[in-house]
Design a protein around this motif. Structure first.
Motif: not given
Length: 213
Positions: A1-28
């Motif tokens: 398990m590499t640190q870059s893999l863990l960081v990439g996974t964390f950022l993928a989950a983070l951006f998956y939620v933060l990037i504006p989309g239908p759920a983001f607009l509904q939440l807003l």
């Protein structure tokens, strides 16, 4: 398990939620009309869908990697094009200008749960985003790493949810979004296209080497 893999996974989950989309607009809309508490319940329900789609995406990615590098690279190529299409659609989107009124949601948790689990774009977007951000550490992907990757994804989702709940409902945020909606959507489109370039960057060399062989 590499640190870059863990960081990439964390950022993928983070951006998956933060990037504006239908759920983001509904939440807003919920946060602007009913406050942070209602928005928090919506995100708690939506978290179930986030976990579901990310788990399926990671299983598909790890499975593709286990089968062979060609399948993984082909998956990355397809996801790259998909992300590019999403990004281009956002960049070229035209404002509707319909001035929709905010709708009161009586059960925001249930709304978030249904919204997250039934979102037909949840899986392909999760698959594309995770593929783009973990492709650089493909050599460390295996089924033994899956539980830890899911745990890191969960932390990314919760972190993103806390960030969104902290900012929704603020008058300044609502005014800023309404005044700069087009710019925000276009910036999210550019970010998606950046993910597409990264996915294609990692996938293309492997496919070219396979073709030459």
């Amino acid at each position: 398990m590499t640190q870059s893999l863990l960081v990439g996974t964390f950022l993928a989950a983070l951006f998956y939620v933060l990037i504006p989309g239908p759920a983001f607009l509904q939440l807003l809309g919920i946060g602007a009309g009913q406050g942070r508490k209602a928005g928090a319940f919506f995100m708690m329900g939506h978290l179930v869908g986030d976990i579901l789609w990310s788990a399926l995406a990671l299983v598909a990615i790890v499975g593709a990697r286990t089968i062979g590098t060609f399948v993984f690279d082909l998956l990355g190529l397809l996801c790259g094009f998909y992300l590019a299409w999403i990004g281009w659609s956002a960049v070229t989107a035209k404002p509707k200008g319909d001035g929709r009124a905010l709708v009161t949601v009586k059960r925001p948790f249930r709304r978030g749960l249904i919204f997250g689990v039934t979102n037909p774009k949840g899986y392909p977007v999760a698959l594309a985003t995770f593929t783009a951000l973990v492709a650089g550490s493909a050599g460390a992907l295996d089924f033994e790493a899956l539980p830890l990757l899911l745990s890191v994804s969960f932390l990314g989702f919760v972190t993103a949810d806390l960030i969104l709940v902290a900012i929704i409902g603020a008058g300044a945020v609502r005014r800023f979004y309404r005044a700069h909606e087009r710019l925000i959507v276009r910036c999210s489109g550019v970010l998606f296209m950046g993910f597409a370039v990264q996915a294609l960057w990692h996938a293309t060399p492997g496919l070219l080497a396979w073709r030459k062989a």
